[in-house]
Design an enzyme around this catalytic site. Structure first.
Site, PDB file in Angstrom:
ATOM      1  N   HIS A   1       0.816  -1.218   0.000  1.00 45.21           N
ATOM      2  CA  HIS A   1       0.000   0.000   0.000  1.00 45.21           C
ATOM      3  C   HIS A   1       0.850   1.268   0.000  1.00 45.21           C
ATOM      4  O   HIS A   1       0.662   2.169  -0.811  1.00 45.21           O
ATOM      5  CB  HIS A   1      -0.895   0.024   1.251  1.00 45.21           C
ATOM      6  CG  HIS A   1      -1.744  -1.179   1.419  1.00 45.21           C
ATOM      7  ND1 HIS A   1      -2.873  -1.412   0.667  1.00 45.21           N
ATOM      8  CD2 HIS A   1      -1.627  -2.252   2.238  1.00 45.21           C
ATOM      9  CE1 HIS A   1      -3.412  -2.565   1.031  1.00 45.21           C
ATOM     10  NE2 HIS A   1      -2.674  -3.091   1.984  1.00 45.21           N
TER      11      HIS A   1
HETATM   12  O1  RIB Z   1      -4.162   0.241   5.645  1.00 44.44           O
HETATM   13  C1  RIB Z   1      -2.821   0.202   5.200  1.00 44.44           C
HETATM   14  C2  RIB Z   1      -1.988   1.157   5.981  1.00 44.44           C
HETATM   15  O2  RIB Z   1      -2.027   0.827   7.364  1.00 44.44           O
HETATM   16  C3  RIB Z   1      -0.498   1.086   5.589  1.00 44.44           C
HETATM   17  O3  RIB Z   1       0.100   2.344   5.766  1.00 44.44           O
HETATM   18  C4  RIB Z   1       0.056   0.100   6.589  1.00 44.44           C
HETATM   19  O4  RIB Z   1       1.455   0.306   6.815  1.00 44.44           O
HETATM   20  C5  RIB Z   1      -0.727   0.466   7.829  1.00 44.44           C
HETATM   21  O5  RIB Z   1      -0.095   1.588   8.418  1.00 44.44           O
END
Ligand code: RIB
Ligand code: CA
Length: 307
Positions: free
Chosen positions: A237
């Site tokens: 992500h």
């Molecule tokens: O939902 C994904 C996010 O939440 C990403 O930044 C992961 O590292 C967590 O922080």
């Protein structure tokens, strides 16, 4: 001369780790500070993980400790996804480097002032607590930030079921509300991109074969219980937000009006971002798609820098 003077705020975290590797190896980004926030794990763990990562990636970039708790709520960690120490199964040695002398939001403010001329992009890959605290303590900071690129939220309302509970927003929705209301130019990189930008098990083996850093990522991914794409692979992500900065041309964006809403489920209330793509007064750009093939090619290229 690099194009973007960038401050990263993050909660490493395995996908934060991959994003930092990309940011510090891209040709047009100059990372001046890695500020950390509690989120995936406690602040003690996330700041230590950021120090370990600057050593693994061989970069001399200051790391600042940030907020321990959300602006209003109780902390809810995500170690079940990231592994107990937050970087999966790779055994890092204890970092030798020490955190920056200032803590965030003071550290962020220091580097904003240090770059008044060029303005600064904030790349936010964790809860927005530090940025909300920055705007509360230093209202003038909003004039020094050219834009905020935030990995968080969801662009779809999941139809009639219920809003997607994305971690960075759900951890501290009040902070997101404060930041959105500051009207700083804002780019949202939502969950859905990570649902298509993931490394399959075969691709993780290719990463492993690259070099020592690739081996480290392979071990991190081994303990990455990212339920978003399950056995399909490792959803990166945060790298989607980092690559939006270095390679915006591979992303498709649409304007939308973002606002923070609250939803109650089983007596638990959580915050989420509502994206209104039909609004006449959009306040952000939302990434709605990415060229996954080019995305992965860029990441492999950055990783091969360590050969
Ligand atoms: O939902 C994904 C996010 O939440 C990403 O930044 C992961 O590292 C967590 O922080
Ligand atoms: Ca993160």
């Amino acid at each position: 001369m690099k194009d973007y003077y960038v401050i990263i705020d993050c909660d490493p975290g395995i996908d934060d780790a991959m994003a930092i590797m990309n940011a510090v190896n891209s040709g047009n980004i100059e990372v001046k500070l890695i500020s950390t926030v509690s989120g995936n794990l406690t602040i003690e763990e996330t700041v230590k993980n950021a120090l370990k990562l600057t050593e693994l990636f061989k970069v001399d970039i200051p790391v600042a400790e940030g907020a321990k708790e959300p602006v209003k709520r109780q902390a809810i960690y995500a170690s079940q996804a990231q592994g107990t120490k937050g970087l999966g199964g790779y055994q890092f040695r204890t970092p030798k480097t020490k955190p920056f002398v200032l803590k965030s939001p003071d550290a962020i403010h220091y580097f904003l002032c240090d770059n008044m001329a060029k303005n600064t992009t904030l790349l936010c890959m964790g809860p927005m607590t530090n940025v909300a605290n920055l705007l509360k303590k230093y209202p003038e900071a909003k004039e020094m930030i050219s834009r905020i690129v935030f990995m968080g939220g969801s662009k779809d309302e999941n139809g009639s079921t219920e809003p997607y509970r994305e971690f960075n927003v759900a951890y501290d929705p009040e902070a997101v509300d404060i930041v959105l209301k500051s009207n700083i130019p804002f780019v949202l990189v939502p969950m859905e991109l990570g649902h298509i930008a993931y490394f399959t098990p075969e691709e993780q083996l290719k990463i492993k074969r690259a070099n020592k850093v690739g081996k480290a990522f392979y071990k991190m991914f081994k303990k990455y219980n990212d339920f978003h794409v399950g056995k399909l692979g490792a959803a990166v992500h945060d790298s989607c937000s980092a690559l939006y900065l270095s390679n915006p041309e591979i992303f498709t964006t649409e304007p939308a009006k973002l606002s923070v809403k609250y939803h109650k489920k089983n007596n638990q209330e959580y915050g989420y971002i509502k994206c209104d793509f039909d609004a006449k007064d959009p306040n952000a750009l939302v990434c709605v798609d990415v060229d996954v093939e080019k995305f992965k090619k860029i990441i492999y290229g950055n990783l091969f820098n360590y050969n």
